[in-house]
Design an enzyme around this catalytic site. Sequence first.
Site, PDB file in Angstrom:
ATOM      1  CG  ASP A 166      -6.772   1.175  -6.966  1.00 45.78           C
ATOM      2  OD1 ASP A 166      -5.807   1.939  -6.992  1.00 45.78           O
ATOM      3  OD2 ASP A 166      -6.783   0.108  -7.626  1.00 45.78           O
ATOM      4  CE  LYS A 185      -4.340   0.871  -3.949  1.00 46.35           C
ATOM      5  NZ  LYS A 185      -3.857   2.044  -4.702  1.00 46.35           N
TER       6      LYS A 185
HETATM    7  N1  GLU Z   1      -5.675   4.454  -5.694  1.00 47.74           N
HETATM    8  C1  GLU Z   1      -4.943   5.653  -5.988  1.00 47.74           C
HETATM    9  C2  GLU Z   1      -3.479   5.339  -6.102  1.00 47.74           C
HETATM   10  O1  GLU Z   1      -3.126   4.284  -6.583  1.00 47.74           O
HETATM   11  C3  GLU Z   1      -5.273   6.813  -5.065  1.00 47.74           C
HETATM   12  C4  GLU Z   1      -5.110   6.578  -3.602  1.00 47.74           C
HETATM   13  C5  GLU Z   1      -5.624   7.719  -2.733  1.00 47.74           C
HETATM   14  O2  GLU Z   1      -6.095   8.716  -3.234  1.00 47.74           O
HETATM   15  O3  GLU Z   1      -5.475   7.564  -1.506  1.00 47.74           O
HETATM   16  O4  GLU Z   1      -2.606   6.112  -5.807  1.00 47.74           O
END
Ligand code: GLU
Length: 446
Positions: free
Chosen positions: A166, A126
């Site tokens: 996100d 992340k």
């Molecule tokens: N931010 C999204 C999550 O919390 C998607 C992450 C992504 O698609 O890599 O899962």
Amino acid sequence: MDAQLLEIRDEVFRRNPGETEFHQAVNEVFESLVPLSARHPEYADAAILQRICEPERQIIFRVPWVDDAGKVQINRGFRVEFNSALGPYKGGLRFHPSVYLGIVKFLGFEQIFKNALTGMPIGGGKGGADFDPRGKSDAEVMRFCQSFMTELYRHIGEYTDVPAGDIGVGGREIGYLFGQYKRITNRYESGVLTGKGIGWGGSLVRPEATGYGAVLFAEEMLKTRGQSFDGQRVAVSGSGNVAINAIAKAQALGASVVTASDSGGYVVDEAGIDVELLRQIKEVERGRISEYAERRGASVSYVADGSVWDVDATVALPCATQNELNDKNAAKLLASGLVAVAEGANMPCTAEATAMFQEAGILFGPGKAANAGGVATSALEMQQNASRDAWSFEHTEERLTDIMVNIHESCAATAEEYGMPGNYVAGANIDGFKRVADAMLALGVI
Ligand code: GLU
């Protein structure tokens, strides 16, 4: 929790001082692992828990950029590459003023297990920045994204680390980030980012996937009690990508969705939220939820600064942000006849609220399972990029539906196997952890 787990947990807390959201996420997983560690002493022998809580790599960097007035601004950028036992690090980027290392680590930690639950070959990571896109011009957002990528590009790649969106990062930001990556590397490496636009490597259904997936997961939970979305009164928080698509899907399944919110307040629309109007205001005009009430007219009330969880509902879909639904909100919802909660956001319910829902015996789908549809569809986007293919909406939605049904089934089966039938929190944590832990055992001490 037994003494050994407590000792490991406290050591994680000590090594990561002040990162309260990360502590909360770690604590929740550890609480679920008591029956697993009793059955699998090999995990303790290989120090799997200690290793899983220590990110493989953490990158913190300066992001300088020039605003429209010509003034130099500085933000802080992050990428936490948490675990790559199952595949390249995968997870979104969050641009929000609240972002600091503790938030990125809680999100990255959750992402490891969420991604494992999808059954797709993706590790967990992340990132983000304490940049506030609100009130910024397109040109400012572009300059920020270009500066952010000028550092990030050296750490990512389709086989290494694949960021996505996100909170605060959508199609516009992914476009600017991808453009800068392409320019610096001189590679049209589509699989380095997901959430791209259709026409330049994006996947159909990716924008809808998190919200649709959360509703599909909730529908599967409801089915176990002979119920469905049809006729439910649904409260949704948030009005971003996840919330909007959750509202659309719940309505398509026959529910009446009566709320949406943003950081300024919430609306109650007894006639059912007009999704197209909400999309226009939030996604096209980047406006405020208060404008929805002004434009929709008499059926709608707008409450500034209140909690959307004061509204009676039978199904609650928290799709805004972490810790937005606390014990008081939970008590109010339970008193109003709540039957199910599915977390569209990451960790939107506090530990106390989650415990209350579980004690009350209502259906509770934790974010790791319920909102995994977004990242799962990102993995489908990577698959299409790798094969230079583009699937139809129908085919992609079918794949998403299968994945959500499978996640529901495996969480339910795991909860049952470990003597906690109906406990999706335990099911998701144990199942997700086991998938990662088994791969880590096989790969040796690395
Ligand atoms: N931010 C999204 C999550 O919390 C998607 C992450 C992504 O698609 O890599 O899962």
